[in-house]
Design an enzyme around this catalytic site. Structure first.
Site, short mmCIF file in Angstrom:
data_model
loop_
_atom_site.label_atom_id
_atom_site.label_comp_id
_atom_site.label_asym_id
_atom_site.label_seq_id
_atom_site.Cartn_x
_atom_site.Cartn_y
_atom_site.Cartn_z
N THR A 132 -7.67 8.86 -18.96
CA THR A 132 -6.82 7.84 -18.34
C THR A 132 -7.02 6.44 -18.92
O THR A 132 -8.12 6.09 -19.36
CB THR A 132 -7.13 7.78 -16.83
OG1 THR A 132 -6.61 6.56 -16.29
CG2 THR A 132 -8.62 7.81 -16.54
N GLU A 134 -7.33 3.97 -17.20
CA GLU A 134 -8.32 3.30 -16.35
C GLU A 134 -9.67 3.17 -17.06
O GLU A 134 -10.48 2.33 -16.69
CB GLU A 134 -8.50 4.09 -15.05
CG GLU A 134 -7.44 3.81 -14.00
CD GLU A 134 -7.57 2.44 -13.34
OE1 GLU A 134 -8.65 2.12 -12.85
OE2 GLU A 134 -6.58 1.70 -13.35
N TYR A 156 -13.62 6.06 -9.76
CA TYR A 156 -12.68 7.00 -10.41
C TYR A 156 -12.81 6.88 -11.92
O TYR A 156 -12.98 7.88 -12.64
CB TYR A 156 -11.25 6.68 -9.97
CG TYR A 156 -10.18 7.36 -10.82
CD1 TYR A 156 -9.86 8.70 -10.62
CD2 TYR A 156 -9.51 6.65 -11.83
CE1 TYR A 156 -8.88 9.32 -11.41
CE2 TYR A 156 -8.54 7.27 -12.61
CZ TYR A 156 -8.23 8.60 -12.40
OH TYR A 156 -7.28 9.21 -13.19
N LYS A 160 -14.16 9.57 -14.77
CA LYS A 160 -13.31 10.03 -15.88
C LYS A 160 -13.94 9.71 -17.24
O LYS A 160 -13.64 10.35 -18.24
CB LYS A 160 -11.92 9.38 -15.77
CG LYS A 160 -11.05 9.97 -14.66
CD LYS A 160 -10.45 11.32 -15.08
CE LYS A 160 -9.44 11.83 -14.09
NZ LYS A 160 -8.76 13.06 -14.54
P1 NAP Z 1 -2.05 14.16 -8.54
O1 NAP Z 1 -0.59 14.22 -8.26
O2 NAP Z 1 -2.95 13.40 -7.62
O3 NAP Z 1 -2.56 15.68 -8.59
C1 NAP Z 1 -3.92 15.99 -8.57
C2 NAP Z 1 -4.08 17.49 -8.51
O4 NAP Z 1 -5.49 17.79 -8.49
C3 NAP Z 1 -3.49 18.13 -7.25
O5 NAP Z 1 -2.94 19.38 -7.59
C4 NAP Z 1 -4.72 18.33 -6.38
O6 NAP Z 1 -4.59 19.39 -5.45
C5 NAP Z 1 -5.74 18.71 -7.44
N1 NAP Z 1 -7.12 18.57 -6.97
C6 NAP Z 1 -7.67 17.55 -6.28
N2 NAP Z 1 -8.97 17.82 -6.00
C7 NAP Z 1 -9.22 19.04 -6.52
C8 NAP Z 1 -10.36 19.88 -6.53
N3 NAP Z 1 -11.50 19.53 -5.92
N4 NAP Z 1 -10.27 21.07 -7.16
C9 NAP Z 1 -9.11 21.47 -7.74
N5 NAP Z 1 -8.00 20.72 -7.76
C10 NAP Z 1 -8.05 19.54 -7.15
O7 NAP Z 1 -2.33 13.63 -10.01
P2 NAP Z 1 -1.33 13.45 -11.25
O8 NAP Z 1 -0.69 12.12 -11.14
O9 NAP Z 1 -0.52 14.67 -11.39
O10 NAP Z 1 -2.37 13.35 -12.45
C11 NAP Z 1 -2.85 14.52 -13.10
C12 NAP Z 1 -4.16 14.19 -13.78
O11 NAP Z 1 -3.96 13.16 -14.74
C13 NAP Z 1 -5.27 13.70 -12.88
O12 NAP Z 1 -6.48 14.19 -13.40
C14 NAP Z 1 -5.22 12.19 -13.01
O13 NAP Z 1 -6.49 11.63 -12.75
C15 NAP Z 1 -4.82 12.06 -14.47
N6 NAP Z 1 -4.05 10.87 -14.83
C16 NAP Z 1 -2.92 10.56 -14.14
C17 NAP Z 1 -2.16 9.48 -14.53
C18 NAP Z 1 -0.89 9.10 -13.80
O14 NAP Z 1 -0.41 7.97 -14.00
N7 NAP Z 1 -0.29 9.99 -13.03
C19 NAP Z 1 -2.56 8.70 -15.64
C20 NAP Z 1 -3.72 9.06 -16.32
C21 NAP Z 1 -4.44 10.17 -15.92
P3 NAP Z 1 -3.98 19.16 -3.97
O15 NAP Z 1 -2.48 19.20 -4.17
O16 NAP Z 1 -4.52 20.28 -3.20
O17 NAP Z 1 -4.45 17.81 -3.50
N1 GDD Z 2 -1.75 2.26 -4.40
C1 GDD Z 2 -1.41 0.99 -4.18
N2 GDD Z 2 -0.96 0.63 -2.94
N3 GDD Z 2 -1.55 0.10 -5.18
C2 GDD Z 2 -1.18 -1.17 -4.94
C3 GDD Z 2 -0.68 -1.59 -3.70
C4 GDD Z 2 -0.58 -0.65 -2.64
O1 GDD Z 2 -0.17 -0.94 -1.53
N4 GDD Z 2 -0.39 -2.91 -3.78
C5 GDD Z 2 -0.68 -3.30 -5.02
N5 GDD Z 2 -1.17 -2.25 -5.73
C6 GDD Z 2 -1.63 -2.31 -7.13
C7 GDD Z 2 -3.04 -1.75 -7.35
O2 GDD Z 2 -4.03 -2.71 -6.98
C8 GDD Z 2 -2.98 -1.48 -8.85
O3 GDD Z 2 -3.27 -2.65 -9.57
C9 GDD Z 2 -1.52 -1.11 -9.11
O4 GDD Z 2 -0.80 -1.49 -7.92
C10 GDD Z 2 -1.29 0.37 -9.38
O5 GDD Z 2 -1.93 1.12 -8.37
P1 GDD Z 2 -1.70 2.71 -8.21
O6 GDD Z 2 -0.27 3.00 -8.17
O7 GDD Z 2 -2.57 3.18 -7.09
O8 GDD Z 2 -2.20 3.29 -9.61
P2 GDD Z 2 -3.50 2.97 -10.51
O9 GDD Z 2 -3.02 2.20 -11.70
O10 GDD Z 2 -4.59 2.41 -9.71
O11 GDD Z 2 -3.94 4.44 -10.95
C11 GDD Z 2 -2.99 5.40 -11.44
O12 GDD Z 2 -2.89 5.29 -12.85
C12 GDD Z 2 -4.08 5.62 -13.57
C13 GDD Z 2 -3.76 5.43 -15.07
O13 GDD Z 2 -3.87 4.10 -15.42
C14 GDD Z 2 -3.47 6.79 -11.01
O14 GDD Z 2 -2.47 7.72 -11.28
C15 GDD Z 2 -4.72 7.21 -11.74
O15 GDD Z 2 -5.04 8.56 -11.45
C16 GDD Z 2 -4.47 7.05 -13.26
O16 GDD Z 2 -5.63 7.40 -13.97
#
Ligand code: NAP
Ligand code: GDD
Length: 357
Positions: A132, A134, A156, A160
């Site tokens: 990520t 992050e 987190y 990672k």
């Molecule tokens: P998400 O929607 O939160 O999905 C997370 C998945 O992980 C869900 O299927 C969840 O299952 C499963 N999970 C949680 N805890 C687990 C455990 N203990 N054992 C097995 N499975 C478990 O995340 P996403 O947005 O699809 O992201 C996919 C991956 O990419 C994650 O690893 C995230 O950290 C990474 N990532 C995401 C982003 C982004 O912007 N979306 C960016 C960079 C990296 P349940 O449905 O049962 O909760």
């Molecule tokens: N969730 C959330 N809720 N975020 C807020 C809010 C709120 O009410 N208000 C402001 N934010 C700001 C957070 O402080 C952060 O700076 C930004 O919005 C994005 O927050 P999220 O949408 O929670 O995502 P993230 O950037 O912290 O993390 C996501 O992206 C990562 C990749 O850069 C997640 O998907 C991570 O799993 C992933 O690794």
């Protein structure tokens, strides 16, 4: 020709569900790990599991958890995957401050459990790790790429970071085909409802439909490089199709504040929002009516924030031929339109039922 077999952890999540669809369309047999839950947690793959043709022949679900190695090993043995996509994670940054040990258990140790399972087996599988942006934290105010320093700013991100390095270590030490995709934020209609983009698309729709009057947010000035999840899922697959294992940034190379996302969401709905006040007293107000629709709640601020993310995906473009297709404005439009239409249908249905009572 024999179909390729993929194993997806996190198949019930945003990315897992799109990836399952993508791979099934490519002719793969897909195995997915789902967590046992007292309520239904397969909504995002419901359309796949309710298709008997798919569910009987191409998609196989296994109960499991990244904290349970014996179960993971059994699934590896049963599925015999050619490709493993480790997407499962406690993926919410703010939540990781509340449950840091669990976040490490799943995100960091979950990864080593899988890698060690591969190492101790005779499998010749490829392994993708969901790394990520992050990881970069606040290390750079210019575009971040594979050579940028890491400076994780949350439990987190630290969990990672372990996963990122153990992937590299197992690649070098044991010659396992293991790659990191360092993905910047990617969103969609299937994004979890507590992430900021989806929170905004749902609540803006509710305001327009008169279901709520206002909602609260935290830091509006954080900048994110937001892309569209289905575009990124294609990149994830391409990373494992490469001849050699490697690490790749996937991003859009555009950054926007949370504030800009909100402004664009209201524009999609034909409204303009203006901002008044500063800090915790700031309010978002609809220009046409003067109605206050957003306020700030300190509950949503993080102990340590990542202020700026912007990804340079040149390496993925050059080596994988991958590029994002969806623009920021298109992304916001897709999400808001989807939530508005969904809520409108359920509101009309409720009014209809209410009128019949
Ligand atoms: P998400 O929607 O939160 O999905 C997370 C998945 O992980 C869900 O299927 C969840 O299952 C499963 N999970 C949680 N805890 C687990 C455990 N203990 N054992 C097995 N499975 C478990 O995340 P996403 O947005 O699809 O992201 C996919 C991956 O990419 C994650 O690893 C995230 O950290 C990474 N990532 C995401 C982003 C982004 O912007 N979306 C960016 C960079 C990296 P349940 O449905 O049962 O909760
Ligand atoms: N969730 C959330 N809720 N975020 C807020 C809010 C709120 O009410 N208000 C402001 N934010 C700001 C957070 O402080 C952060 O700076 C930004 O919005 C994005 O927050 P999220 O949408 O929670 O995502 P993230 O950037 O912290 O993390 C996501 O992206 C990562 C990749 O850069 C997640 O998907 C991570 O799993 C992933 O690794």
């Amino acid at each position: 020709m024999k179909s390729k077999v993929a194993l997806i952890t996190g198949i019930t999540g945003q990315d897992g569900s799109y990836l399952a669809e993508f791979l099934i369309n490519k002719g793969y047999i897909v195995h997915g790990i789902v967590r046992s839950s007292s309520s239904f947690n397969r909504e995002r793959i419901d359309h796949l599991t309710s298709n008997k043709e798919i569910f009987h022949n191409t998609l196989f679900l296994h109960y499991g958890d990244l904290i349970d190695s014996s179960n993971l090993n059994r699934i590896l043995e049963k599925a015999e995957p050619d490709e493993i996509y480790n997407l499962g994670a406690q993926s919410h940054v703010q939540v990781s401050f509340e449950i840091p040990e669990y976040s490490a258990e799943v995100n960091a140790l979950g990864t080593i459990r899988l890698l060690d399972g591969i190492r101790n087996s005779s499998l010749r599988t490829k392994f993708y790790q969901a790394s990520t942006s992050e990881l970069f934290g606040n290390s750079s105010t210019s575009a971040q790429n594979e050579d940028t320093n890491f400076n994780p700013r949350s439990p987190y991100a630290v969990s990672k970071l372990y996963a990122y390095w153990i992937v590299k270590n197992y690649r070098e030490a044991y010659n396992i085909f293991a790659s990191n995709g360092i993905l910047f934020n990617h969103e969609s209609e299937r994004r979890g409802e507590t992430f900021v983009t989806r929170k905004v698309s749902i609540n803006v729709s509710k305001i327009i439909l008169g279901i709520i009057n206002k909602f609260s947010l935290g830091n509006l000035d954080a900048k994110r490089d937001w892309g569209y999840a289905p575009d990124f899922v294609e990149g994830i697959w391409k990373i494992l199709q490469s001849d050699t294992p490697d690490d790749f940034v996937l991003a859009t190379n555009e950054t926007h504040t949370v504030r800009e996302f909100i402004e664009e969401a209201f524009i999609v709905m034909g409204e303009e929002i203006i901002w008044e006040g500063k800090g915790l007293d700031e309010k978002g107000i609809l220009k046409k009516t003067g109605k206050e629709v957003i306020d700030i709640d300190k509950r949503y601020f993080r102990p340590t924030e990542v202020d700026f993310l912007l990804g340079d995906y040149s390496k993925a473009k050059q080596k994988l031929g991958w590029e994002p297709k969806t623009t920021f404005n298109e992304l916001v439009r897709k999400m808001v339109t989807y939530d508005y239409n969904k809520l409108k249908i359920s509101t009309n249905r409720n009014v209809h039922i209410f009128n019949k009572l």
